[in-house]
Design a protein around this motif. Structure first.
Motif, PDB file in Angstrom:
ATOM      1  N   SER A 138     -39.879  -2.614 -12.036  1.00  0.00           N
ATOM      2  CA  SER A 138     -40.877  -2.296 -11.015  1.00  0.00           C
ATOM      3  C   SER A 138     -40.530  -0.995 -10.296  1.00  0.00           C
ATOM      4  O   SER A 138     -41.409  -0.155 -10.047  1.00  0.00           O
ATOM      5  CB  SER A 138     -40.972  -3.447 -10.008  1.00  0.00           C
ATOM      6  N   ARG A 139     -39.262  -0.818  -9.968  1.00  0.00           N
ATOM      7  CA  ARG A 139     -38.854   0.411  -9.289  1.00  0.00           C
ATOM      8  C   ARG A 139     -39.155   1.635 -10.158  1.00  0.00           C
ATOM      9  O   ARG A 139     -39.674   2.648  -9.675  1.00  0.00           O
ATOM     10  CB  ARG A 139     -37.366   0.372  -8.958  1.00  0.00           C
ATOM     11  N   LEU A 140     -38.858   1.528 -11.448  1.00  0.00           N
ATOM     12  CA  LEU A 140     -39.093   2.649 -12.353  1.00  0.00           C
ATOM     13  C   LEU A 140     -40.587   2.927 -12.532  1.00  0.00           C
ATOM     14  O   LEU A 140     -41.002   4.084 -12.608  1.00  0.00           O
ATOM     15  CB  LEU A 140     -38.422   2.377 -13.693  1.00  0.00           C
ATOM     16  N   TYR A 141     -41.392   1.881 -12.585  1.00  0.00           N
ATOM     17  CA  TYR A 141     -42.841   2.084 -12.606  1.00  0.00           C
ATOM     18  C   TYR A 141     -43.258   2.862 -11.358  1.00  0.00           C
ATOM     19  O   TYR A 141     -44.112   3.755 -11.422  1.00  0.00           O
ATOM     20  CB  TYR A 141     -43.567   0.740 -12.626  1.00  0.00           C
ATOM     21  N   GLY A 142     -42.662   2.514 -10.233  1.00  0.00           N
ATOM     22  CA  GLY A 142     -42.988   3.201  -8.993  1.00  0.00           C
ATOM     23  C   GLY A 142     -42.599   4.668  -9.028  1.00  0.00           C
ATOM     24  O   GLY A 142     -43.311   5.533  -8.501  1.00  0.00           O
ATOM     25  N   VAL A 143     -41.463   4.979  -9.642  1.00  0.00           N
ATOM     26  CA  VAL A 143     -41.026   6.372  -9.778  1.00  0.00           C
ATOM     27  C   VAL A 143     -42.051   7.163 -10.595  1.00  0.00           C
ATOM     28  O   VAL A 143     -42.446   8.277 -10.229  1.00  0.00           O
ATOM     29  CB  VAL A 143     -39.630   6.437 -10.436  1.00  0.00           C
ATOM     30  N   LEU A 144     -42.476   6.588 -11.710  1.00  0.00           N
ATOM     31  CA  LEU A 144     -43.449   7.281 -12.560  1.00  0.00           C
ATOM     32  C   LEU A 144     -44.801   7.378 -11.865  1.00  0.00           C
ATOM     33  O   LEU A 144     -45.480   8.409 -11.955  1.00  0.00           O
ATOM     34  CB  LEU A 144     -43.571   6.559 -13.898  1.00  0.00           C
ATOM     35  N   GLU A 181     -52.183  -2.751 -11.862  1.00  0.00           N
ATOM     36  CA  GLU A 181     -53.033  -2.511 -10.705  1.00  0.00           C
ATOM     37  C   GLU A 181     -52.221  -2.090  -9.478  1.00  0.00           C
ATOM     38  O   GLU A 181     -52.755  -1.451  -8.564  1.00  0.00           O
ATOM     39  CB  GLU A 181     -53.836  -3.769 -10.372  1.00  0.00           C
ATOM     40  N   GLU A 182     -50.952  -2.433  -9.468  1.00  0.00           N
ATOM     41  CA  GLU A 182     -50.105  -2.051  -8.342  1.00  0.00           C
ATOM     42  C   GLU A 182     -49.652  -0.592  -8.433  1.00  0.00           C
ATOM     43  O   GLU A 182     -49.057  -0.065  -7.483  1.00  0.00           O
ATOM     44  CB  GLU A 182     -48.880  -2.966  -8.281  1.00  0.00           C
ATOM     45  N   PHE A 183     -49.931   0.051  -9.563  1.00  0.00           N
ATOM     46  CA  PHE A 183     -49.493   1.428  -9.799  1.00  0.00           C
ATOM     47  C   PHE A 183     -50.707   2.236 -10.282  1.00  0.00           C
ATOM     48  O   PHE A 183     -50.830   2.527 -11.478  1.00  0.00           O
ATOM     49  CB  PHE A 183     -48.368   1.454 -10.838  1.00  0.00           C
ATOM     50  N   ARG A 188     -53.935   4.979 -14.503  1.00  0.00           N
ATOM     51  CA  ARG A 188     -54.855   6.037 -14.942  1.00  0.00           C
ATOM     52  C   ARG A 188     -54.254   6.811 -16.106  1.00  0.00           C
ATOM     53  O   ARG A 188     -54.935   7.069 -17.113  1.00  0.00           O
ATOM     54  CB  ARG A 188     -55.140   6.963 -13.759  1.00  0.00           C
ATOM     55  N   TRP A 189     -52.979   7.170 -15.999  1.00  0.00           N
ATOM     56  CA  TRP A 189     -52.264   7.876 -17.068  1.00  0.00           C
ATOM     57  C   TRP A 189     -52.197   7.019 -18.334  1.00  0.00           C
ATOM     58  O   TRP A 189     -52.447   7.490 -19.445  1.00  0.00           O
ATOM     59  CB  TRP A 189     -50.869   8.225 -16.561  1.00  0.00           C
TER      60      TRP A 189
END
Length: 232
Positions: A138-144, A181-183, A188-189
Motif C-alpha cells: 500500500s505504501r508503494l502504491y501511494g508513492v507511485l 480506487e484509493e489511488f 488512471r495510469w
C-alpha cells in the motif's frame, strides 16, 4: 531475432510488453517454473540466478556472437538501448526513468512478491507477515500515486521502460489486497496502459503459454523450497 525465456509472471510480462511495443521479432521459449525447468543446465548457462525472464539476442548491435541477458530490469535497459526507444535520451529524462525502473526492481517487485507469497501461497497464514507486506505494498502504491499526481500520463513523462516494469506488478492488485480506487492517479495510469494494443497482445501471448496457472503441492516445493544446492 530475440529468444525470450519466459513464464507468465509479472517479470515475464515486462519483456513481452517491450517486445510487442517495439515490434522486435522474438521467439518465446517457455520455462515452466512450476516444474523446475529453470534449473535445467541449459537455462543456467543463460540465467545464472535460475529465474525468468532471460533473453538471447541473436542479432546484437555489434554484429558479434549472441548476447544473453538475465534480470528483467537489465533486459529492459538492454532492449531500450538496442532500439533507442522507451528510454528518454536527455540526461534528466533518462535519469528519472532509470530511478523508477530501479525503484520497481528494488521495492515494488520484491515487496509485492512477498505479499503474494504470504497472502496466497504460504502453507501457514502468518498474520504479522501478511500485514507487513500488505501495508508496504500500500505504501508503494501511494508513492507511485504521488508521482503521477501532477497529471502526467506516464511515470517519467513519456511512456518508458519504467512503466513497463511497474504495470505487471499492479495487475494482481486484488491478490495484493489493494483497492485502486484509493489511488486515483495510479488507477488512471493503470487503465491507460491496460488499453494499449501492445499490452493486450503481450497478455494474449501469456494466455497462449499458460492458459490455466496452477500452484499445487509439487510446484510449491519447486518454487519455494530451493537452497544453494539447486544452483550447483
Amino acid at each position: 531475432m530475440i529468444d525470450l525465456y519466459y513464464w507468465t509472471t509479472p517479470n515475464g510480462h515486462k519483456i513481452t510488453m517491450f517486445l510487442e511495443e517495439a515490434g522486435l521479432p522474438y521467439r518465446i521459449v517457455p520455462v515452466h517454473i512450476g516444474r523446475g525447468e529453470q534449473f535445467e543446465p541449459e537455462f543456467l548457462r543463460i540465467a545464472p540466478n535460475n529465474r525468468i525472464p532471460a533473453i538471447v539476442d541473436r542479432a546484437p548491435a555489434d554484429g558479434g556472437e549472441p548476447v544473453p541477458v538475465f534480470e528483467s530490469g537489465a533486459i529492459l535497459l538492454y532492449l531500450a538501448e538496442k532500439t533507442g526507444r522507451f528510454l528518454p535520451q536527455d540526461l534528466r529524462g533518462r535519469n528519472l526513468a532509470l530511478q523508477w525502473l530501479f525503484w520497481q526492481m528494488g521495492g515494488l517487485g520484491p515487496m509485492a512478491g512477498q505479499n503474494h507469497h504470504f497472502t496466497q501461497y504460504a502453507p501457514e497464514k502468518i498474520p504479522y507477515a501478511i500485514e507487513r507486506y500488505v501495508k508496504e505494498t500500500s505504501r508503494l502504491y501511494g508513492v507511485l500515486d504521488r508521482q503521477l499526481a501532477d497529471g502526467r500520463d506516464f511515470i517519467a513523462g513519456e511512456y518508458s521502460i519504467a512503466d513497463m516494469a511497474c504495470y505487471p506488478w499492479i495487475v494482481p492488485y486484488e491478490f495484493q489486497h489493494q483497492r485502486l480506487e484509493e489511488f486515483p492517479h495510479l488507477m488512471r495510469w493503470f487503465e491507460r496502459i491496460r488499453e494499449r494494443p501492445a499490452t493486450k497482445r503481450a497478455y494474449e501471448r501469456a494466455g497462449e503459454v499458460n492458459s490455466a496457472p496452477v500452484i499445487d503441492e509439487q510446484s510449491r516445493k519447486v518454487l519455494f523450497g530451493q537452497d544453494a544446492s539447486s544452483t550447483r
